[in-house]
Enzyme design. Structure first.
Site, PDB file in Angstrom:
ATOM      1  N   GLY A  30     -10.764  14.667   4.089  1.00 12.73           N
ATOM      2  CA  GLY A  30     -11.975  15.276   3.550  1.00 12.73           C
ATOM      3  C   GLY A  30     -12.227  14.865   2.116  1.00 12.73           C
ATOM      4  O   GLY A  30     -11.707  13.852   1.643  1.00 12.73           O
ATOM      5  N   HIS A  36     -14.785   6.458   1.740  1.00 12.08           N
ATOM      6  CA  HIS A  36     -14.754   6.924   3.135  1.00 12.08           C
ATOM      7  C   HIS A  36     -16.030   6.492   3.867  1.00 12.08           C
ATOM      8  O   HIS A  36     -15.982   6.095   5.027  1.00 12.08           O
ATOM      9  CB  HIS A  36     -14.692   8.456   3.182  1.00 12.08           C
ATOM     10  CG  HIS A  36     -13.443   9.047   2.612  1.00 12.08           C
ATOM     11  ND1 HIS A  36     -13.436   9.765   1.447  1.00 12.08           N
ATOM     12  CD2 HIS A  36     -12.165   9.034   3.048  1.00 12.08           C
ATOM     13  CE1 HIS A  36     -12.219  10.186   1.196  1.00 12.08           C
ATOM     14  NE2 HIS A  36     -11.416   9.750   2.139  1.00 12.08           N
ATOM     15  N   GLN A  60       2.512  15.821   4.827  1.00 15.84           N
ATOM     16  CA  GLN A  60       2.672  14.630   3.986  1.00 15.84           C
ATOM     17  C   GLN A  60       2.683  14.952   2.488  1.00 15.84           C
ATOM     18  O   GLN A  60       2.662  14.050   1.671  1.00 15.84           O
ATOM     19  CB  GLN A  60       1.613  13.576   4.323  1.00 15.84           C
ATOM     20  CG  GLN A  60       0.191  13.921   3.940  1.00 15.84           C
ATOM     21  CD  GLN A  60      -0.807  12.902   4.493  1.00 15.84           C
ATOM     22  OE1 GLN A  60      -1.070  12.859   5.699  1.00 15.84           O
ATOM     23  NE2 GLN A  60      -1.369  12.081   3.634  1.00 15.84           N
ATOM     24  N   ASP A 149      -4.860   2.412   0.269  1.00 13.14           N
ATOM     25  CA  ASP A 149      -3.515   2.884   0.619  1.00 13.14           C
ATOM     26  C   ASP A 149      -2.838   1.768   1.416  1.00 13.14           C
ATOM     27  O   ASP A 149      -2.638   1.876   2.630  1.00 13.14           O
ATOM     28  CB  ASP A 149      -3.611   4.171   1.430  1.00 13.14           C
ATOM     29  CG  ASP A 149      -4.210   5.307   0.617  1.00 13.14           C
ATOM     30  OD1 ASP A 149      -3.600   5.718  -0.382  1.00 13.14           O
ATOM     31  OD2 ASP A 149      -5.317   5.760   0.962  1.00 13.14           O
ATOM     32  N   GLN A 152       0.393   2.558   3.311  1.00 12.55           N
ATOM     33  CA  GLN A 152       0.053   3.421   4.454  1.00 12.55           C
ATOM     34  C   GLN A 152      -0.494   2.576   5.606  1.00 12.55           C
ATOM     35  O   GLN A 152      -0.073   2.707   6.759  1.00 12.55           O
ATOM     36  CB  GLN A 152      -0.983   4.453   4.011  1.00 12.55           C
ATOM     37  CG  GLN A 152      -1.687   5.177   5.142  1.00 12.55           C
ATOM     38  CD  GLN A 152      -2.556   6.326   4.661  1.00 12.55           C
ATOM     39  OE1 GLN A 152      -2.030   7.340   4.230  1.00 12.55           O
ATOM     40  NE2 GLN A 152      -3.860   6.198   4.745  1.00 12.55           N
ATOM     41  N   VAL A 175     -13.182   0.596  -2.437  1.00 14.07           N
ATOM     42  CA  VAL A 175     -14.456   0.702  -3.164  1.00 14.07           C
ATOM     43  C   VAL A 175     -14.131   1.203  -4.569  1.00 14.07           C
ATOM     44  O   VAL A 175     -13.303   2.107  -4.741  1.00 14.07           O
ATOM     45  CB  VAL A 175     -15.420   1.672  -2.442  1.00 14.07           C
ATOM     46  CG1 VAL A 175     -16.726   1.805  -3.210  1.00 14.07           C
ATOM     47  CG2 VAL A 175     -15.683   1.181  -1.025  1.00 14.07           C
ATOM     48  N   SER A 184     -11.148   7.681  -5.190  1.00 13.66           N
ATOM     49  CA  SER A 184     -10.111   8.514  -4.581  1.00 13.66           C
ATOM     50  C   SER A 184     -10.594   9.956  -4.661  1.00 13.66           C
ATOM     51  O   SER A 184     -11.254  10.340  -5.640  1.00 13.66           O
ATOM     52  CB  SER A 184      -8.801   8.364  -5.358  1.00 13.66           C
ATOM     53  OG  SER A 184      -7.943   9.466  -5.107  1.00 13.66           O
TER      54      SER A 184
HETATM   55  O1  PAF Z   1      -5.351   8.459   3.826  1.00 14.66           O
HETATM   56  C1  PAF Z   1      -5.479   9.670   4.151  1.00 14.66           C
HETATM   57  O2  PAF Z   1      -6.467  10.309   3.846  1.00 14.66           O
HETATM   58  C2  PAF Z   1      -4.370  10.351   4.929  1.00 14.66           C
HETATM   59  O3  PAF Z   1      -3.124   9.878   4.544  1.00 14.66           O
HETATM   60  C3  PAF Z   1      -4.548  10.247   6.459  1.00 14.66           C
HETATM   61  C4  PAF Z   1      -4.450   8.814   6.953  1.00 14.66           C
HETATM   62  C5  PAF Z   1      -5.886  10.842   6.867  1.00 14.66           C
HETATM   63  C6  PAF Z   1      -3.450  11.057   7.169  1.00 14.66           C
HETATM   64  O4  PAF Z   1      -3.453  12.377   6.770  1.00 14.66           O
END
Ligand code: PAF
Length: 300
Positions: A30, A36, A60, A149, A152, A175, A184
Site C-alpha cells: 500500500g 507502484h 517481514q 528492491d 527482493q 521511478v 518509496s
Molecule cells: O515490496 C514490497 O512492497 C513487499 O516486500 C512485498 C513484495 C509486497 C511483500 O510484502
C-alpha cells in the site's frame, strides 16, 4: 472503473473463479506512489486482468522496525488503483493472511543472509513467505515487482525457480524524483533536511556508475566518496552498506570482476531506512601498458 475489493480468502476465491483470461499480480504494502503505478501499468500490458494486493506484512518486519507506523492509506490506494484500471484489489487483514502463526515458512538460503538480509535478519524469510502465499491465493500468470528492491526481486526469481512455482516474474524499473531520490512509501517520513541528505544515495550510485570503466574498485571508491560526505552532513547519513554484488547471487564481486552487477546502498537518515541500487555492466579492465613487454617497439 472501481476495482472489485476482496478482503477475505472467500471473496478473493469468488472473484478469481469468475476471471476469464490471464492475470497479472502486483503485490504491494500500500501507500501507493508513482513507482507502484508504473508497475500496475506494466502489468496491464502483460495480462487480461490486473490484481493488486495491499498488505503490510508483519512477518517481514523485525523488532524495532516501522511496522506500526508504516503508512496505511487504503482509500487513496483504491483511488489510485481505480485510476490505473485495476480489476481486483486483494486487501486482507493480518488475521486473514495468518489465521495461525505459520510453522512452515520459506527459508531464503544464503542470499537471504547477505547485504539487506544481514541488516534485517528474518526480513527475507517473511517477505518470501507472504509472496508465496499471495501467489497461491491469487494464482497469477505473471507477477510484477519493482527493481528498486533488487535483492527482493532476485530472491523471488530464485524461489519461483527452486520451488517450481508456475508464474512468470517481471521486474519494473525504479521511478525517481527529479533530484534522483528513488520513490518509496517511506519517503513520506523524511523532513526537508533529511530529504537533502537522502539524495546522497542516488548521487553515490550515479558516481559509481560514472566510474564503471575503471572496474569494481573505482565504482565503489567513487560512490563511497559521496557517502562519506553525506555521513558528515546535518542530519547525517548512517550508512548500512555499500556493495557491488553479482546480480543473481548478491555475493560481493571480486577485484577484476567483469559481467552483470548491482551497486546497492542502504542507510538511515533520521529514523528512516532507505535503500537504492543501480544495475551495472562491468567490462574487463585492460591491464596497464608495460613498455618493457616483448613486442613493444623500442623507443629510438
Ligand atoms: O515490496 C514490497 O512492497 C513487499 O516486500 C512485498 C513484495 C509486497 C511483500 O510484502
Amino acid at each position: 472503473m472501481t476495482p472489485v475489493i476482496a478482503k477475505t480468502r472467500e471473496e478473493l476465491a469468488a472473484v478469481r473463479s469468475g476471471v476469464r483470461g490471464t492475470v497479472a499480480l502486483v503485490p504491494t504494502m500500500g501507500a501507493l506512489h508513482e513507482g507502484h503505478r508504473s508497475l500496475i501499468r506494466k502489468a496491464r500490458g502483460l495480462a487480461d486482468v490486473v490484481a493488486v494486493s495491499i498488505f503490510v506484512n508483519p512477518l517481514q518486519f523485525g523488532p524495532g522496525e516501522d511496522l506500526d507506523r508504516y503508512p496505511r492509506t487504503f482509500a487513496d490506494d483504491v483511488e489510485a488503483c481505480a485510476a490505473e484500471g485495476v480489476d481486483i484489489v486483494f486487501a486482507p487483514t493480518a488475521e486473514v493472511m495468518y489465521p495461525a502463526t505459520p510453522q512452515v515458512t520459506i527459508e531464503p538460503g544464503e542470499m537471504g543472509r547477505v547485504v539487506e538480509g544481514r541488516t534485517r535478519p528474518g526480513h527475507f524469510a517473511g517477505m518470501l513467505t507472504v509472496v508465496m502465499k499471495l501467489l497461491q491465493l491469487v494464482r497469477p500468470d505473471v507477477a510484477v515487482f519493482g527493481e528498486k528492491d533488487a535483492q527482493q526481486l532476485a530472491m523471488i526469481r530464485r524461489m519461483v525457480a527452486d520451488l517450481d512455482v508456475p508464474v512468470r516474474i517481471v521486474g519494473g524499473p525504479t521511478v525517481r524524483e527529479l533530484g534522483g531520490l528513488a520513490l518509496s512509501s517511506r519517503n513520506r517520513y523524511l523532513s526537508e533536511a533529511e530529504r537533502e541528505t537522502a539524495l546522497s544515495l542516488s548521487q553515490a550510485l550515479q558516481a559509481g556508475a560514472d566510474a564503471v570503466q575503471g572496474g569494481p574498485a573505482a565504482v565503489t571508491g567513487a560512490a563511497r566518496a559521496v557517502l562519506d560526505k553525506a555521513a558528515r552532513a546535518e542530519p547525517p547519513l548512517e550508512l548500512d552498506y555499500l556493495v557491488l554484488v553479482d546480480a543473481s547471487t548478491f555475493t560481493e564481486v571480486p577485484a577484476g570482476y567483469s559481467g552483470e552487477a548491482v551497486l546497492a546502498v542502504a542507510g538511515r537518515v533520521g529514523t528512516t531506512h532507505l535503500i537504492d541500487n543501480v544495475p551495472l555492466s562491468l567490462a574487463p579492465v585492460a591491464p596497464p601498458h608495460d613498455p618493457r613487454a616483448p613486442g613493444t617497439p623500442k623507443e629510438s
